[in-house]
Every structure is written in structure tokens, then in C-alpha cells.
Design a protein around this motif. Structure first.
Motif, PDB file in Angstrom:
ATOM      1  N   GLY A   1      49.169  45.769  38.107  1.00 46.76           N
ATOM      2  CA  GLY A   1      49.864  45.529  39.358  1.00 46.76           C
ATOM      3  C   GLY A   1      50.277  46.792  40.086  1.00 46.76           C
ATOM      4  O   GLY A   1      50.678  46.741  41.252  1.00 46.76           O
ATOM      5  N   GLY A   2      50.172  47.916  39.406  1.00 45.17           N
ATOM      6  CA  GLY A   2      50.565  49.181  40.002  1.00 45.17           C
ATOM      7  C   GLY A   2      49.476  49.805  40.857  1.00 45.17           C
ATOM      8  O   GLY A   2      48.418  49.202  41.084  1.00 45.17           O
ATOM      9  N   SER A   3      49.744  51.024  41.312  1.00 40.93           N
ATOM     10  CA  SER A   3      48.839  51.719  42.223  1.00 40.93           C
ATOM     11  C   SER A   3      48.606  53.149  41.762  1.00 40.93           C
ATOM     12  O   SER A   3      49.455  53.758  41.104  1.00 40.93           O
ATOM     13  N   LEU A   4      47.435  53.653  42.114  1.00 39.29           N
ATOM     14  CA  LEU A   4      47.100  55.062  41.916  1.00 39.29           C
ATOM     15  C   LEU A   4      46.266  55.516  43.096  1.00 39.29           C
ATOM     16  O   LEU A   4      45.554  54.708  43.711  1.00 39.29           O
ATOM     17  N   ARG A   5      46.320  56.805  43.372  1.00 43.06           N
ATOM     18  CA  ARG A   5      45.479  57.372  44.412  1.00 43.06           C
ATOM     19  C   ARG A   5      44.672  58.527  43.825  1.00 43.06           C
ATOM     20  O   ARG A   5      45.248  59.501  43.323  1.00 43.06           O
ATOM     21  N   LEU A   6      43.369  58.405  43.889  1.00 51.27           N
ATOM     22  CA  LEU A   6      42.486  59.461  43.414  1.00 51.27           C
ATOM     23  C   LEU A   6      42.056  60.332  44.588  1.00 51.27           C
ATOM     24  O   LEU A   6      41.899  59.839  45.711  1.00 51.27           O
TER      25      LEU A   6
ATOM     26  N   PRO B   1      43.883  45.492  34.192  1.00 56.40           N
ATOM     27  CA  PRO B   1      43.380  46.162  32.979  1.00 56.40           C
ATOM     28  C   PRO B   1      41.866  46.372  33.020  1.00 56.40           C
ATOM     29  O   PRO B   1      41.371  47.366  32.462  1.00 56.40           O
ATOM     30  N   GLU B   2      41.159  45.478  33.683  1.00 58.21           N
ATOM     31  CA  GLU B   2      39.704  45.613  33.797  1.00 58.21           C
ATOM     32  C   GLU B   2      39.290  46.803  34.644  1.00 58.21           C
ATOM     33  O   GLU B   2      38.112  47.186  34.675  1.00 58.21           O
ATOM     34  N   ASP B   3      40.213  47.422  35.368  1.00 59.02           N
ATOM     35  CA  ASP B   3      39.910  48.610  36.155  1.00 59.02           C
ATOM     36  C   ASP B   3      39.948  49.888  35.308  1.00 59.02           C
ATOM     37  O   ASP B   3      39.625  50.966  35.797  1.00 59.02           O
ATOM     38  N   THR B   4      40.362  49.758  34.056  1.00 56.18           N
ATOM     39  CA  THR B   4      40.416  50.918  33.173  1.00 56.18           C
ATOM     40  C   THR B   4      39.025  51.524  33.006  1.00 56.18           C
ATOM     41  O   THR B   4      38.079  50.830  32.628  1.00 56.18           O
ATOM     42  N   ALA B   5      38.921  52.810  33.321  1.00 55.58           N
ATOM     43  CA  ALA B   5      37.630  53.490  33.277  1.00 55.58           C
ATOM     44  C   ALA B   5      37.824  54.962  33.624  1.00 55.58           C
ATOM     45  O   ALA B   5      38.900  55.355  34.096  1.00 55.58           O
TER      46      ALA B   5
ATOM     47  N   SER C   1      47.505  49.337  31.823  1.00 56.90           N
ATOM     48  CA  SER C   1      48.035  48.567  30.698  1.00 56.90           C
ATOM     49  C   SER C   1      48.471  47.178  31.154  1.00 56.90           C
ATOM     50  O   SER C   1      48.935  46.997  32.272  1.00 56.90           O
ATOM     51  N   SER C   2      48.346  46.235  30.246  1.00 59.04           N
ATOM     52  CA  SER C   2      48.701  44.839  30.594  1.00 59.04           C
ATOM     53  C   SER C   2      50.150  44.539  30.285  1.00 59.04           C
ATOM     54  O   SER C   2      50.857  45.317  29.686  1.00 59.04           O
TER      55      SER C   2
END
Length: 121
Positions: free
Chosen positions: A14-19, A86-90, A120-121
Motif C-alpha cells: 500500500g505504500g509508495s516509492l519513487r525510483l 508484494p507482487e511488485d517485489t523485484a 512486505s505484506s
């Protein structure tokens, strides 16, 4: 020419990150830029691309959650990732087709070093 990616990390679902991914070196212009990802035990897959004039494409799984953008003055591409799952983990890799000279043939494909995103879930 080098691509330097940054911004990965650990985040809760549910969180966010910016690459970010900055290109440097002998650059005449940058054509398409994009982000790929490779999850553990899986093949690398294309996530999203952006053309030099801002047209974007996304895989269905990230539509509405991820946004790609670029700053041509800074030779930088960004990936805003919201509502992470969690499926975005990569490991996320940036990619760019970069023109290094005036010749039509001086276009080469470059990869960044990858940045790990863990959800993380």
C-alpha cells in the motif's frame, strides 16, 4: 554512457516509492526510456516506457498505480510507484536508447545497475 538508478528500498504493501535513473556521459539525445523488473526466479519483464516527447505505455498490472516521467534537461527518468503490492517485489532496471552522436547509426541501448524494491505484506 552510464545509467545510475536509485530510490529502491523496503516498503509495506500500500505504500509508495519513487525510483530515479540518471544518464550521464557522451549524450547527444535520448530516445525511449523505460523500466524493467526481475522478480526472484522469474525473467526480466518490461514495466513501462516513455518516448522523448512523453508518450507512455504500461503493462496492465501496474496501470493506475505506477507513473513514468522524465526530465529531458536532466537526462533522468522517474518511476512513481503507488499502492505497492508484494507482487511488485523485484529488482528494477532502467533502460534507455541513447544517441551518442549526430549519425543516424549512433544509437545504443543502455541498462542501469538495478535497484531492489521489496514490498512486505
Amino acid at each position: 554512457v552510464q545509467l545510475q538508478a536509485s530510490g529502491g528500498g523496503l516498503v509495506q504493501a500500500g505504500g509508495s516509492l519513487r525510483l530515479s535513473c540518471a544518464a550521464s556521459g557522451s549524450i547527444f539525445s535520448i530516445n525511449d526510456m523505460g523500466w524493467y523488473r526481475q522478480a526472484p526466479g522469474k525473467q526480466r519483464e518490461l514495466v513501462t516506457t516513455i518516448t522523448s516527447d512523453g508518450n507512455t505505455k504500461y503493462i496492465d498490472f501496474v496501470k493506475g498505480r505506477f507513473t513514468i516521467s522524465r526530465d529531458n534537461a536532466k537526462n533522468t527518468v522517474y518511476l512513481q510507484m503507488n499502492s505497492l503490492k508484494p507482487e511488485d517485489t523485484a529488482v528494477y532496471y532502467c533502460n534507455a536508447n541513447i544517441k551518442t552522436g549526430r549519425s543516424f547509426y549512433q544509437v545504443y541501448n543502455y541498462w542501469g545497475q538495478g535497484t531492489l524494491v521489496t514490498v512486505s505484506s
